[in-house]
Design an enzyme around this catalytic site. Structure first.
Site: not given
Length: 353
Positions: A74, A104, A146, A207-208
């Site tokens: 990444q 992020c 992402k 995700n999460g």
């Protein structure tokens, strides 16, 4: 959920992925999760700033020695040309998949307009994607990305960006079901992920807050996502991947690990960890992994405080063995934790998911 997942030219063994987490998903942790059922793991975030590539931190983050492929790295940054150069640099060093960080939420990242802050500048975000794809595509390297649902509740633009990213050549998109403004607080929402999945043809990864086999199945059903990415729930519980895989395949729960297995898994992880970081740095950075492993277990908090006073690898390992052996005198298998991994463990200073 059938086994196997196609990402560009690569067939991954399953659809359960380890989220990239700064300060967490180093090579030893990625390998640990892969051994315990994860089908894919992305490196920690690597800067696109060329002057930092030779730093000890970056060199450790870029260490993939003995890691099963395909190697996924990444990258993060705000300049399209620099990001393209970083992609090429990492491909030359073994990366076979490049992931772009637009998720992020850490202030130290967003204050430089990197990470999820890029979602506020759609033109720049798209420019970066186009530049990175232009470098990777001729080399046969898929580019993934992402991101979050948006910057804030009022600025949720994941759907619009997803369409643009797909058109620009992104091979797979992961969406964390929170805005940047939320950080890791509150609850993830999955409506945005479902909307993105319905709108684009490339694979979408949800995700999460995926912290149990039941939650994994529910998120897959609700969003229609092609795969799941698990981050914080794997901290101290790396076997969550095999638990989820077994439940999705059979509808049944695996037994929780025995105390002895948990001890042996953590001991093996620590040996790998010390090998990468050395004694002085390794002892300090191992404390968080040990803390996560014992959090919520009987006597875990007192043990964690004691662990933080130890300064040598052999002391940590012996204390760990002794503690688990004592726990094993009263419990054959790990007892239910008193509290789940909480959102405050990392706050916003590292990019967990």
């Amino acid at each position: 959920m059938p086994p196997g997942f196609q990402l560009g030219p690569f067939t991954l063994p399953n659809r359960l992925f380890v989220a990239p987490m700064a300060g967490v998903t180093d090579r030893p942790f990625r390998q640990l999760c892969r051994r315990l059922g994860a089908g894919y793991a992305v490196s920690e975030m690597v800067t696109s700033r060329k002057e930092l590539w030779g730093s000890l931190k970056t060199s450790r983050r870029a260490d993939h020695t003995g890691e099963p492929g395909p190697i996924a790295v990444q990258i993060a940054g705000t300049d399209a040309a620099m990001m393209a150069e970083a992609a090429a640099y990492n491909i030359e060093r073994g990366a076979r998949i490049i992931d772009i960080n637009m998720g992020c939420p850490a202030k130290k990242v967003c204050n430089k307009w990197a990470g999820s802050a890029l979602m506020r500048n759609e033109a720049l975000a798209l420019e970066i994607v186009q530049a990175v794809v232009a470098v990777c595509e001729p080399r046969g390297v898929p580019v993934t990305l992402k991101m979050r649902t948006g910057w804030s509740l009022e600025e949720r633009n994941a759907l619009r960006l997803a369409r643009a990213f797909e058109a620009a050549g992104i091979a797979m998109l992961t969406i964390h079901g929170r805005t940047r403004e939320q950080g890791y607080k509150g609850l993830a929402e999955y409506d945005t992920i479902a909307a993105v999945k319905a709108a684009i043809k490339i694979p979408v990864v949800a995700n999460g807050d995926i912290d149990s086999p039941e939650k994994a199945r529910a998120v897959l059903a609700y969003t229609g996502a092609d795969a799941l990415m698990i981050g914080r729930a794997a901290q101290g519980r790396p076997w969550i991947f095999r638990e989820v895989a077994h439940y999705l395949a059979t509808g049944e729960h695996l037994p929780v690990p025995t105390v002895q297995e948990a001890r042996d898994v953590l001991t093996e992880h620590l040996h790998d960890h010390y090998g990468l970081y050395g004694e002085q740095s390794g002892v300090r950075s191992a404390r968080k992994h040990i803390g996560w492993a014992v959090r919520g277990l009987p006597g875990g908090e007192a043990f964690r405080q004691h662990m933080n006073t130890l300064e040598r690898c052999d002391q940590q390992l012996q204390a760990l063995r002794d503690w688990f052996d004592t726990l094993g005198q009263t419990h054959d298998r790990l007892p239910a934790a008193l509290a789940a991994n909480d959102d405050d463990a990392q706050d916003l200073e590292s990019c967990a998911a």
